[in-house]
Structure formats: C-alpha cells, structure tokens
Write a protein that holds these residues in place. Structure first.
Motif, PDB file in Angstrom:
ATOM      1  N   GLU A 162     -30.582 -34.335  33.687  1.00  0.00           N
ATOM      2  CA  GLU A 162     -31.413 -35.230  32.595  1.00  0.00           C
ATOM      3  C   GLU A 162     -31.526 -36.411  32.814  1.00  0.00           C
ATOM      4  O   GLU A 162     -30.721 -37.227  33.716  1.00  0.00           O
ATOM      5  CB  GLU A 162     -30.580 -34.781  31.266  1.00  0.00           C
ATOM      6  N   ASP A 163     -32.314 -37.161  31.958  1.00  0.00           N
ATOM      7  CA  ASP A 163     -32.534 -38.753  32.117  1.00  0.00           C
ATOM      8  C   ASP A 163     -31.312 -39.444  31.530  1.00  0.00           C
ATOM      9  O   ASP A 163     -30.783 -39.020  30.356  1.00  0.00           O
ATOM     10  CB  ASP A 163     -33.757 -39.007  31.221  1.00  0.00           C
ATOM     11  N   GLU A 164     -30.853 -40.438  32.263  1.00  0.00           N
ATOM     12  CA  GLU A 164     -29.590 -41.241  31.810  1.00  0.00           C
ATOM     13  C   GLU A 164     -29.999 -41.635  30.592  1.00  0.00           C
ATOM     14  O   GLU A 164     -28.742 -41.747  29.856  1.00  0.00           O
ATOM     15  CB  GLU A 164     -29.289 -42.291  32.920  1.00  0.00           C
ATOM     16  N   GLU A 165     -31.037 -42.308  29.927  1.00  0.00           N
ATOM     17  CA  GLU A 165     -30.949 -42.797  28.824  1.00  0.00           C
ATOM     18  C   GLU A 165     -30.918 -41.815  27.840  1.00  0.00           C
ATOM     19  O   GLU A 165     -30.446 -42.110  26.720  1.00  0.00           O
ATOM     20  CB  GLU A 165     -32.468 -43.498  28.783  1.00  0.00           C
ATOM     21  N   GLN A 166     -31.553 -40.685  27.904  1.00  0.00           N
ATOM     22  CA  GLN A 166     -31.269 -39.463  26.816  1.00  0.00           C
ATOM     23  C   GLN A 166     -30.041 -39.074  26.873  1.00  0.00           C
ATOM     24  O   GLN A 166     -29.442 -38.970  25.586  1.00  0.00           O
ATOM     25  CB  GLN A 166     -32.197 -38.378  27.262  1.00  0.00           C
ATOM     26  N   VAL A 167     -29.108 -38.894  27.788  1.00  0.00           N
ATOM     27  CA  VAL A 167     -27.811 -38.394  27.961  1.00  0.00           C
ATOM     28  C   VAL A 167     -26.926 -39.672  27.126  1.00  0.00           C
ATOM     29  O   VAL A 167     -26.148 -39.310  26.405  1.00  0.00           O
ATOM     30  CB  VAL A 167     -27.265 -38.558  29.540  1.00  0.00           C
ATOM     31  N   GLN A 168     -27.213 -41.152  27.496  1.00  0.00           N
ATOM     32  CA  GLN A 168     -26.532 -42.095  26.697  1.00  0.00           C
ATOM     33  C   GLN A 168     -26.485 -41.929  25.172  1.00  0.00           C
ATOM     34  O   GLN A 168     -25.673 -41.964  24.564  1.00  0.00           O
ATOM     35  CB  GLN A 168     -27.163 -43.413  27.079  1.00  0.00           C
ATOM     36  N   ASP A 169     -27.969 -41.742  24.814  1.00  0.00           N
ATOM     37  CA  ASP A 169     -28.004 -41.512  23.425  1.00  0.00           C
ATOM     38  C   ASP A 169     -27.521 -40.184  22.705  1.00  0.00           C
ATOM     39  O   ASP A 169     -26.797 -40.321  21.530  1.00  0.00           O
ATOM     40  CB  ASP A 169     -29.485 -41.515  22.997  1.00  0.00           C
ATOM     41  N   ALA A 170     -27.405 -39.146  23.376  1.00  0.00           N
ATOM     42  CA  ALA A 170     -26.769 -37.747  22.884  1.00  0.00           C
ATOM     43  C   ALA A 170     -25.232 -38.124  23.038  1.00  0.00           C
ATOM     44  O   ALA A 170     -24.507 -37.615  22.114  1.00  0.00           O
ATOM     45  CB  ALA A 170     -27.243 -36.637  23.892  1.00  0.00           C
ATOM     46  N   LEU A 171     -24.950 -38.750  24.062  1.00  0.00           N
ATOM     47  CA  LEU A 171     -23.312 -39.105  23.961  1.00  0.00           C
ATOM     48  C   LEU A 171     -22.883 -39.930  22.922  1.00  0.00           C
ATOM     49  O   LEU A 171     -21.815 -39.811  22.116  1.00  0.00           O
ATOM     50  CB  LEU A 171     -22.847 -40.013  25.343  1.00  0.00           C
ATOM     51  N   LEU A 172     -23.620 -40.977  22.581  1.00  0.00           N
ATOM     52  CA  LEU A 172     -23.345 -41.835  21.178  1.00  0.00           C
ATOM     53  C   LEU A 172     -23.312 -40.883  19.984  1.00  0.00           C
ATOM     54  O   LEU A 172     -22.413 -41.069  19.313  1.00  0.00           O
ATOM     55  CB  LEU A 172     -24.438 -43.085  21.184  1.00  0.00           C
ATOM     56  N   ASP A 224     -13.338 -40.309  24.435  1.00  0.00           N
ATOM     57  CA  ASP A 224     -12.867 -41.747  24.821  1.00  0.00           C
ATOM     58  C   ASP A 224     -13.727 -42.464  25.737  1.00  0.00           C
ATOM     59  O   ASP A 224     -14.177 -41.460  26.753  1.00  0.00           O
ATOM     60  CB  ASP A 224     -11.540 -41.749  25.493  1.00  0.00           C
ATOM     61  N   ASP A 225     -14.133 -43.374  25.684  1.00  0.00           N
ATOM     62  CA  ASP A 225     -15.327 -44.101  26.620  1.00  0.00           C
ATOM     63  C   ASP A 225     -14.934 -45.363  27.041  1.00  0.00           C
ATOM     64  O   ASP A 225     -15.539 -45.979  27.474  1.00  0.00           O
ATOM     65  CB  ASP A 225     -16.558 -44.509  25.738  1.00  0.00           C
ATOM     66  N   GLU A 226     -13.373 -45.652  27.314  1.00  0.00           N
ATOM     67  CA  GLU A 226     -12.800 -46.756  28.002  1.00  0.00           C
ATOM     68  C   GLU A 226     -13.360 -46.761  29.600  1.00  0.00           C
ATOM     69  O   GLU A 226     -13.689 -47.699  29.983  1.00  0.00           O
ATOM     70  CB  GLU A 226     -11.437 -46.753  27.614  1.00  0.00           C
ATOM     71  N   ASN A 227     -13.025 -45.734  30.179  1.00  0.00           N
ATOM     72  CA  ASN A 227     -13.324 -45.877  31.784  1.00  0.00           C
ATOM     73  C   ASN A 227     -14.287 -44.583  31.957  1.00  0.00           C
ATOM     74  O   ASN A 227     -13.561 -43.851  32.676  1.00  0.00           O
ATOM     75  CB  ASN A 227     -11.823 -45.730  32.149  1.00  0.00           C
ATOM     76  N   GLY A 228     -15.356 -44.325  31.269  1.00  0.00           N
ATOM     77  CA  GLY A 228     -15.943 -43.394  31.454  1.00  0.00           C
ATOM     78  C   GLY A 228     -15.921 -42.559  30.177  1.00  0.00           C
ATOM     79  O   GLY A 228     -15.093 -42.764  29.290  1.00  0.00           O
ATOM     80  N   TYR A 229     -16.456 -41.313  30.364  1.00  0.00           N
ATOM     81  CA  TYR A 229     -16.317 -40.593  29.047  1.00  0.00           C
ATOM     82  C   TYR A 229     -15.508 -39.270  29.283  1.00  0.00           C
ATOM     83  O   TYR A 229     -15.726 -38.573  30.281  1.00  0.00           O
ATOM     84  CB  TYR A 229     -17.910 -40.054  28.515  1.00  0.00           C
TER      85      TYR A 229
END
Length: 172
Positions: free
Chosen positions: A29-39, A55-60
């Motif tokens: 998938e596209d990184e930007e879409q993954v970032q939005d879905a992660l949030l 947790d998103d301190e050192n990755g997810y």
C-alpha cells in the motif's frame, strides 16, 4: 477488509516495532495511506477502555498497556535480551554480589539491574556501609528457570562440570 484492519493484523502478528514504510511494503500500500490508517487505528485504541494500545515511540507496535503488565507476566514467560541474561547469570553465580563489582564485570550493568528488578528476578539491598547495593536472585528467578536449590549450589555444579571438562582435556 479495510486497510486499518489489515494494519491491525500486521501489528498483532509482529513482535517488533515497524516503521510506516515496512507496513506499507508488507501490505503493498501507499505509505501516506498507511500513515493515515495508522493514526485512525491509534485513535480507536485510545478511545476504548481496553488493555491494548499502539505505541509509536520507536516505530509502531501493538502492546499491552503498562497497567496490565503484572497480569501478562503471570501468564507469559519473561523475555530477556542476551546482554541482560548474561548480567543475570553473573548475579546468580556470584550472589550476593555488590552492584559496584557487577559494574566492573559488566559495563552496562545498571540498566540491566533496573530491568531485572522490574521483572522481579533479582532483589537489591543496601550493603553495610550504605554506599553500594548487594544483588541476589529471587524465588521468581528460581521458578522461572525451574531451578531446584539455590544459586550457590548451581554455581558449585557448574564449577564441578568445568573442572571435569578441564581434567578431560588434560587427559587427552
């Protein structure tokens, strides 16, 4: 399946923190879409009153919230990094050992001691002069490693095994 639920599945199954690019690559998938879905997923988890969080301190990473760790530790074995395990081995074989002496033997021992104390595998008491601490293993240590007897007995057994091995090498 939504992207959000697919990300949740990836986070559930992996035992390490992942970067957005890693998740995007796994899911193609596209990184930007993954970032939005992660949030969105992070918000979902924080909105509900559950035992899990992302947790998103050192990755997810999907993990159990800190306040539930006592339950997890009762049910799951304690995982120790190899360096911490080496420090624990020194403590077990030389107990009681002064923390200052342990520091001489294992350079990053203070960090390891904190982790071992937190996991309940060692105990720490002030020594007589009050300037250092004495460290020794706890019953939880013996239970975790399924040991019968104390660490001094185990150290003697190990020394006997080492001596027998040396004797065998000399005989050859």
């Amino acid at each position: 399946m939504s992207l959000k639920t697919r990300i949740e599945a990836v986070l559930f199954i992996t035992a390490q923190a992942l970067e957005v690019k890693d998740i995007a690559e796994i899911l193609k998938e596209d990184e930007e879409q993954v970032q939005d879905a992660l949030l969105e997923l992070i918000m979902d988890y924080s909105a509900r009153d559950g035992a899990l969080e992302i947790d998103d301190e050192n990755g997810y990473i999907l993990q159990v919230k800190e306040e539930f760790m006592d339950i997890v530790e009762q049910l799951c074995p304690v995982e120790l990094r190899p360096a911490v395990l080496k420090t624990l081995t020194v403590i077990a074989l030389k107990e009681p050992i002064r923390q200052s002496y342990l520091k001489e033997l294992r350079s990053n021992a203070y960090e390891h001691v904190q982790e071992l104390l937190q996991k309940g595998l060692i105990s720490r008491t002030r020594d007589k002069n009050g300037r250092s601490f004495n460290l020794k293993t706890t019953p939880k240590f013996a239970e975790y490693f399924k040991l019968k007897g104390d660490a001094k007995t185990l150290a003697k057994i190990i020394d006997l095994e080492k001596q027998a091995k040396l004797d065998d090498e000399e005989d050859e």
